[in-house]
Design an enzyme around this catalytic site. Structure first.
Site, PDB file in Angstrom:
ATOM      1  N   ASP A  17      43.022 -14.072  23.894  1.00 49.77           N
ATOM      2  CA  ASP A  17      43.197 -13.063  22.585  1.00 49.77           C
ATOM      3  C   ASP A  17      41.922 -13.021  21.987  1.00 49.77           C
ATOM      4  O   ASP A  17      41.021 -14.121  22.307  1.00 49.77           O
ATOM      5  CB  ASP A  17      44.322 -13.356  21.789  1.00 49.77           C
ATOM      6  CG  ASP A  17      44.348 -12.495  20.793  1.00 49.77           C
ATOM      7  OD1 ASP A  17      44.173 -11.488  20.831  1.00 49.77           O
ATOM      8  OD2 ASP A  17      44.708 -13.042  19.732  1.00 49.77           O
ATOM      9  N   ASP A  19      41.110 -11.759  18.200  1.00 48.09           N
ATOM     10  CA  ASP A  19      41.162 -12.173  16.984  1.00 48.09           C
ATOM     11  C   ASP A  19      41.906 -13.210  16.427  1.00 48.09           C
ATOM     12  O   ASP A  19      42.844 -13.194  16.994  1.00 48.09           O
ATOM     13  CB  ASP A  19      41.828 -10.840  16.106  1.00 48.09           C
ATOM     14  CG  ASP A  19      40.614  -9.527  16.091  1.00 48.09           C
ATOM     15  OD1 ASP A  19      39.518 -10.040  15.706  1.00 48.09           O
ATOM     16  OD2 ASP A  19      41.111  -8.490  16.665  1.00 48.09           O
TER      17      ASP A  19
END
Length: 202
Positions: A17, A19
């Site tokens: 991922d 953020d």
């Protein structure tokens, strides 16, 4: 000093991922959402932020409309939030324990980023912390029909790097992302156990 994140020898591909996982952008996202929501009379708490983490921009506004019985234009509020975030995203710092994994396995294992953010802003975020030098495969919110917790984002990442889902290890910080990885049949590391999260601390 946190312990080094271990990767099991049977893992053949790494998916990250963006953020809150590679880049510590969550405090900046939180302030931007808090300010955007305040303009519409919504108190955007850290609990609410954590609940909505991983949902793309405009669907987040749609969720807020349902939760607070509002009729806010998703594009209007979403764009104002995104503009504020973009103005401040240069302040984000890399998440060091995760960057260490990326450096360690660069050239050893194929890697991809799977994010709920839009492609353009995600590419900018990757460039700002220098991770684009190591990972060029990206699946963004613009590239999928179903967002996290649906596994499509991570399944597309696995396809891009040519690794079976069961042989992939996902690095995530959000509940929805962790669910997405598990549903995809992948192994998952919750990176929040490896660094200090400072959401809501201005």
């Amino acid at each position: 000093m946190t312990a080094k994140i271990e990767v099991s020898p049977e893992i053949k591909g790494l998916i990250f991922d963006l953020d809150g996982t590679i880049s510590d952008t969550m405090p900046i996202h939180y302030i931007a959402w808090k300010n955007a929501a305040a303009r519409y009379g919504i108190e955007f708490t850290t609990e609410l932020f954590e609940q909505l983490a991983g949902i793309p921009l405009y669907p987040t506004v749609e969720k807020l409309n349902k939760l607070f019985n509002k009729n806010i234009d998703p594009q209007e509020m979403g764009d104002s939030k995104e503009q504020e975030y973009e103005n401040n995203m240069h302040k984000a710092r890399p998440v060091e324990p995760v960057m260490e994994v990326i450096h360690r396995y660069h050239g050893q294992l194929p890697m991809a980023v799977g994010t709920g953010g839009g492609r353009q802003i995600s590419q900018k975020s990757m460039h700002l912390i220098g991770v684009d030098q190591y990972i060029d495969k990206l699946v963004s919110a613009d590239d999928v029909t179903h967002h996290k917790p649906h596994p499509e984002t991570f399944l597309k990442c696995a396809e891009l790097i040519g690794v079976a889902p069961k042989d992939c290890l996902v690095f995530e910080d959000g509940i929805l992302g962790i669910q997405a990885a598990q549903t995809a049949g992948m192994q998952v590391v919750d990176v929040t156990k490896h660094y200090e999260v400072t959401i809501g601390q201005e």
